[in-house]
Design a protein around this motif. Structure first.
Motif, PDB file in Angstrom:
ATOM      1  N   ALA A  18      -0.989 -12.221  -6.060  1.00 10.99           N
ATOM      2  CA  ALA A  18      -1.769 -11.058  -5.626  1.00 10.99           C
ATOM      3  C   ALA A  18      -3.250 -11.395  -5.710  1.00 10.99           C
ATOM      4  CB  ALA A  18      -1.450  -9.844  -6.486  1.00 10.99           C
ATOM      5  N   THR A  19      -4.040 -10.820  -4.788  1.00  7.24           N
ATOM      6  CA  THR A  19      -5.468 -11.155  -4.714  1.00  7.24           C
ATOM      7  C   THR A  19      -6.310  -9.879  -4.769  1.00  7.24           C
ATOM      8  OG1 THR A  19      -5.241 -11.183  -2.306  1.00  7.24           O
ATOM      9  CG2 THR A  19      -5.111 -13.299  -3.444  1.00  7.24           C
ATOM     10  N   PRO A  20      -6.705  -9.457  -5.959  1.00  3.00           N
ATOM     11  CA  PRO A  20      -7.468  -8.215  -6.093  1.00  3.00           C
ATOM     12  C   PRO A  20      -8.970  -8.359  -5.877  1.00  3.00           C
ATOM     13  CG  PRO A  20      -7.000  -9.120  -8.254  1.00  3.00           C
ATOM     14  CD  PRO A  20      -6.351 -10.045  -7.265  1.00  3.00           C
ATOM     15  N   ALA A  21      -9.468  -9.540  -5.541  1.00  2.63           N
ATOM     16  CA  ALA A  21     -10.916  -9.806  -5.533  1.00  2.63           C
ATOM     17  C   ALA A  21     -11.697  -8.824  -4.664  1.00  2.63           C
ATOM     18  CB  ALA A  21     -11.180 -11.242  -5.089  1.00  2.63           C
ATOM     19  N   LYS A  22     -11.197  -8.518  -3.452  1.00  9.50           N
ATOM     20  CA  LYS A  22     -11.938  -7.640  -2.536  1.00  9.50           C
ATOM     21  C   LYS A  22     -12.117  -6.257  -3.130  1.00  9.50           C
ATOM     22  CE  LYS A  22      -9.700  -5.779   0.864  1.00  9.50           C
ATOM     23  NZ  LYS A  22      -8.978  -5.551   2.143  1.00  9.50           N
ATOM     24  N   TRP A  23     -11.057  -5.715  -3.725  1.00 14.16           N
ATOM     25  CA  TRP A  23     -11.124  -4.366  -4.290  1.00 14.16           C
ATOM     26  C   TRP A  23     -11.972  -4.330  -5.557  1.00 14.16           C
ATOM     27  CZ3 TRP A  23      -5.432  -5.314  -3.333  1.00 14.16           C
ATOM     28  CH2 TRP A  23      -5.120  -5.004  -2.012  1.00 14.16           C
ATOM     29  N   VAL A  24     -11.933  -5.419  -6.325  1.00 16.06           N
ATOM     30  CA  VAL A  24     -12.775  -5.496  -7.521  1.00 16.06           C
ATOM     31  C   VAL A  24     -14.249  -5.494  -7.122  1.00 16.06           C
ATOM     32  CG1 VAL A  24     -13.435  -6.949  -9.481  1.00 16.06           C
ATOM     33  CG2 VAL A  24     -11.013  -6.649  -8.900  1.00 16.06           C
ATOM     34  N   ARG A  25     -14.581  -6.207  -6.053  1.00 19.48           N
ATOM     35  CA  ARG A  25     -15.980  -6.246  -5.599  1.00 19.48           C
ATOM     36  C   ARG A  25     -16.460  -4.848  -5.199  1.00 19.48           C
ATOM     37  NH1 ARG A  25     -17.700  -6.153  -0.707  1.00 19.48           N
ATOM     38  NH2 ARG A  25     -15.683  -6.774   0.184  1.00 19.48           N
ATOM     39  N   ILE A  26     -15.625  -4.109  -4.468  1.00 21.22           N
ATOM     40  CA  ILE A  26     -16.005  -2.757  -4.054  1.00 21.22           C
ATOM     41  C   ILE A  26     -16.146  -1.848  -5.272  1.00 21.22           C
ATOM     42  CG2 ILE A  26     -15.276  -0.738  -2.721  1.00 21.22           C
ATOM     43  CD1 ILE A  26     -13.845  -2.659  -0.811  1.00 21.22           C
ATOM     44  N   GLN A  54      -0.751  -0.874 -21.549  1.00 21.84           N
ATOM     45  CA  GLN A  54      -1.670  -1.999 -21.715  1.00 21.84           C
ATOM     46  C   GLN A  54      -2.520  -2.242 -20.470  1.00 21.84           C
ATOM     47  OE1 GLN A  54       0.941  -5.192 -22.814  1.00 21.84           O
ATOM     48  NE2 GLN A  54       1.473  -4.280 -24.783  1.00 21.84           N
ATOM     49  N   ALA A  55      -2.224  -1.527 -19.401  1.00 28.87           N
ATOM     50  CA  ALA A  55      -3.030  -1.556 -18.177  1.00 28.87           C
ATOM     51  C   ALA A  55      -2.922  -0.174 -17.537  1.00 28.87           C
ATOM     52  CB  ALA A  55      -2.555  -2.642 -17.226  1.00 28.87           C
ATOM     53  N   ASP A  56      -3.949   0.193 -16.766  1.00 27.99           N
ATOM     54  CA  ASP A  56      -3.968   1.510 -16.122  1.00 27.99           C
ATOM     55  C   ASP A  56      -3.201   1.507 -14.804  1.00 27.99           C
ATOM     56  OD1 ASP A  56      -5.850   2.871 -18.012  1.00 27.99           O
ATOM     57  OD2 ASP A  56      -7.147   1.236 -17.349  1.00 27.99           O
ATOM     58  N   ALA A  57      -3.201   0.380 -14.115  1.00 34.15           N
ATOM     59  CA  ALA A  57      -2.489   0.239 -12.846  1.00 34.15           C
ATOM     60  C   ALA A  57      -2.238  -1.244 -12.639  1.00 34.15           C
ATOM     61  CB  ALA A  57      -3.285   0.823 -11.688  1.00 34.15           C
ATOM     62  N   GLY A  58      -1.392  -1.554 -11.648  1.00 34.41           N
ATOM     63  CA  GLY A  58      -1.081  -2.959 -11.424  1.00 34.41           C
ATOM     64  C   GLY A  58      -0.762  -3.256  -9.975  1.00 34.41           C
ATOM     65  N   LEU A  59      -1.083  -4.472  -9.556  1.00 33.56           N
ATOM     66  CA  LEU A  59      -0.621  -4.992  -8.277  1.00 33.56           C
ATOM     67  C   LEU A  59       0.712  -5.671  -8.559  1.00 33.56           C
ATOM     68  CD1 LEU A  59      -3.944  -6.471  -6.844  1.00 33.56           C
ATOM     69  CD2 LEU A  59      -2.934  -4.218  -6.427  1.00 33.56           C
ATOM     70  N   VAL A  60       1.805  -5.071  -8.084  1.00 35.03           N
ATOM     71  CA  VAL A  60       3.152  -5.486  -8.451  1.00 35.03           C
ATOM     72  C   VAL A  60       3.933  -5.884  -7.203  1.00 35.03           C
ATOM     73  CG1 VAL A  60       3.062  -3.848 -10.371  1.00 35.03           C
ATOM     74  CG2 VAL A  60       4.179  -3.183  -8.227  1.00 35.03           C
ATOM     75  N   GLU A 186      -7.408   7.325  -9.613  1.00 34.14           N
ATOM     76  CA  GLU A 186      -7.702   7.918  -8.302  1.00 34.14           C
ATOM     77  C   GLU A 186      -8.850   7.178  -7.623  1.00 34.14           C
ATOM     78  OE1 GLU A 186      -6.221   9.960  -6.516  1.00 34.14           O
ATOM     79  OE2 GLU A 186      -5.058  11.353  -7.731  1.00 34.14           O
ATOM     80  N   ASP A 187      -9.843   6.765  -8.402  1.00 39.13           N
ATOM     81  CA  ASP A 187     -10.959   6.002  -7.831  1.00 39.13           C
ATOM     82  C   ASP A 187     -10.459   4.694  -7.220  1.00 39.13           C
ATOM     83  OD1 ASP A 187     -13.016   7.780  -8.417  1.00 39.13           O
ATOM     84  OD2 ASP A 187     -13.307   6.978 -10.421  1.00 39.13           O
ATOM     85  N   PHE A 188      -9.578   4.006  -7.941  1.00 36.49           N
ATOM     86  CA  PHE A 188      -9.081   2.725  -7.426  1.00 36.49           C
ATOM     87  C   PHE A 188      -8.165   2.935  -6.224  1.00 36.49           C
ATOM     88  CE2 PHE A 188      -6.734  -1.291  -7.402  1.00 36.49           C
ATOM     89  CZ  PHE A 188      -7.792  -2.181  -7.504  1.00 36.49           C
ATOM     90  N   ILE A 189      -7.378   4.005  -6.243  1.00 37.18           N
ATOM     91  CA  ILE A 189      -6.546   4.330  -5.083  1.00 37.18           C
ATOM     92  C   ILE A 189      -7.426   4.523  -3.851  1.00 37.18           C
ATOM     93  CG2 ILE A 189      -5.046   6.094  -4.060  1.00 37.18           C
ATOM     94  CD1 ILE A 189      -3.967   6.607  -6.903  1.00 37.18           C
ATOM     95  N   GLY A 190      -8.542   5.248  -4.027  1.00 40.63           N
ATOM     96  CA  GLY A 190      -9.453   5.465  -2.910  1.00 40.63           C
ATOM     97  C   GLY A 190      -9.991   4.163  -2.346  1.00 40.63           C
ATOM     98  N   ARG A 201     -11.540  12.684  -1.893  1.00 39.59           N
ATOM     99  CA  ARG A 201     -10.690  12.233  -2.976  1.00 39.59           C
ATOM    100  C   ARG A 201     -11.381  11.176  -3.829  1.00 39.59           C
ATOM    101  NH1 ARG A 201      -5.178  12.777  -2.332  1.00 39.59           N
ATOM    102  NH2 ARG A 201      -5.068  11.880  -4.411  1.00 39.59           N
ATOM    103  N   GLY A 202     -12.586  10.769  -3.432  1.00 39.80           N
ATOM    104  CA  GLY A 202     -13.265   9.715  -4.167  1.00 39.80           C
ATOM    105  C   GLY A 202     -14.381  10.282  -5.032  1.00 39.80           C
ATOM    106  N   ARG A 203     -14.985   9.425  -5.846  1.00 39.86           N
ATOM    107  CA  ARG A 203     -16.110   9.826  -6.677  1.00 39.86           C
ATOM    108  C   ARG A 203     -17.360   9.831  -5.828  1.00 39.86           C
ATOM    109  NH1 ARG A 203     -16.644   9.258 -12.326  1.00 39.86           N
ATOM    110  NH2 ARG A 203     -14.753   8.006 -12.328  1.00 39.86           N
ATOM    111  N   LYS A 204     -18.034  10.978  -5.718  1.00 44.65           N
ATOM    112  CA  LYS A 204     -19.190  11.084  -4.829  1.00 44.65           C
ATOM    113  C   LYS A 204     -20.418  10.456  -5.463  1.00 44.65           C
ATOM    114  CE  LYS A 204     -17.682  15.197  -2.348  1.00 44.65           C
ATOM    115  NZ  LYS A 204     -18.034  16.547  -1.917  1.00 44.65           N
ATOM    116  N   ALA A 205     -21.260   9.894  -4.615  1.00 43.96           N
ATOM    117  CA  ALA A 205     -22.505   9.309  -5.088  1.00 43.96           C
ATOM    118  C   ALA A 205     -23.424  10.400  -5.598  1.00 43.96           C
ATOM    119  CB  ALA A 205     -23.179   8.542  -3.946  1.00 43.96           C
ATOM    120  N   THR A 206     -24.198  10.095  -6.653  1.00 44.55           N
ATOM    121  CA  THR A 206     -25.100  11.075  -7.235  1.00 44.55           C
ATOM    122  C   THR A 206     -26.281  11.307  -6.320  1.00 44.55           C
ATOM    123  OG1 THR A 206     -24.467  10.275  -9.405  1.00 44.55           O
ATOM    124  CG2 THR A 206     -26.461  11.625  -9.275  1.00 44.55           C
ATOM    125  N   GLU A 207     -26.629  12.576  -6.065  1.00 43.49           N
ATOM    126  CA  GLU A 207     -27.749  12.912  -5.198  1.00 43.49           C
ATOM    127  C   GLU A 207     -29.039  12.792  -5.990  1.00 43.49           C
ATOM    128  OE1 GLU A 207     -28.898  16.546  -2.139  1.00 43.49           O
ATOM    129  OE2 GLU A 207     -27.602  16.900  -3.847  1.00 43.49           O
TER     130      GLU A 207
END
Length: 259
Positions: A18-26, A54-60, A186-190, A201-207
């Motif tokens: 599994a390659t999570p690099a792209k999502w980790v960068r975002i 031991q983890a909140d979510a996983g690429l399985v 939910e943030d990572f799902i987004g 459904r995502g975390r909005k940027a602070t104004e």
């Protein structure tokens, strides 16, 4: 002991290939104050890691227990056979399971496929890991069928691979315990689903504070003027600004007498 006042963090487990690099960068771009830690876990153990918290979510790799886990399928990998570069199979662009019937095939103990009947001739033993099986392929004593990502992960210069068009395939998904669907999950799902930073459904940027205050004042001003009647005289047709319609100093004409 965990400090309850410690800053929140997100822990992502991922299986080999599994390659999570792209999502980790975002994630790091959108949520720079919340660290994301990666944990490489064998495919056979990742679900227990998630169950144990031991983890909140996983690429399985699917399947997973859908009565306990929520899962979002991400992609399905091509299946390949790993062979020495001088093997006769390299003459073909792709092969079928039937083409492998007379070949010795390794089925390591961490095999990610659920074969109804493993193809090929059985090897003298089952290697403990896919990495061990790749070493045996390099030694010229058998072949190995794996998802393409694992062939690339364990790449060697003396080995290559070819697609197996009718073999089972492995699907990779984002999974987490359904009862532990936190805001960070939910943030990572987004992010995985490609939602924008301002998605509902995502975390909005602070104004910015200045813009927020200006916007509040503008709204308040608009509300205070709403419904207020203009302080003018009676409006006459042809004179939309209001007033009597007769300018100062203008003489009024006497009505004509009827003949």
């Amino acid at each position: 002991m965990t400090d309850p006042q410690a800053s929140p963090a997100f822990r992502l487990a991922y299986v080999p290939g599994a390659t999570p690099a792209k999502w980790v960068r975002i994630w790091n771009e959108r949520l720079p104050d919340i660290p994301l830690s990666l944990h490489a876990v064998p495919a056979a153990e990742v679900c227990e890691v998630l169950r144990a918290g031991q983890a909140d979510a996983g690429l399985v790799r699917l399947p997973v227990d859908r009565t306990y886990f929520s899962a979002i399928p991400l992609y399905t990998e091509a299946t390949v056979v790993v062979v020495p570069k001088d093997h006769v199979i390299t003459a073909a662009d792709e092969v079928t399971v039937a083409d492998l019937a007379d070949e010795v095939l390794f089925h390591p103990l961490d095999d990610v496929f659920e074969w109804d009947r493993p193809p090929g001739e059985p090897a003298f033993e089952r290697p403990a890991t896919t990495e061990d099986a790749v070493e045996l392929v390099a030694a010229g004593v058998g072949l190995l069928v794996v998802p393409q990502s694992l062939a690339r992960l364990h790449h060697r210069r003396d080995l290559t691979h070819r697609p197996v068009v009718d073999a089972p395939q492995s699907a990779v998904a984002l999974a987490w315990p359904e009862e532990a669907t936190t805001e960070l999950v939910e943030d990572f799902i987004g992010i995985v689903r490609g939602r924008t930073v301002n998605s509902s459904r995502g975390r909005k940027a602070t104004e910015p504070e200045g813009e927020a205050k200006a916007g509040t004042k503008a709204k308040a001003g608009a509300k205070s003027g709403a419904g207020r009647k203009p302080a003018v005289g009676k409006t006459t047709a042809g004179n939309p600004r209001g007033g009597s319609g007769v300018s100062k100093g203008a003489k009024r004409r006497k009505p004509r007498r009827r003949a």
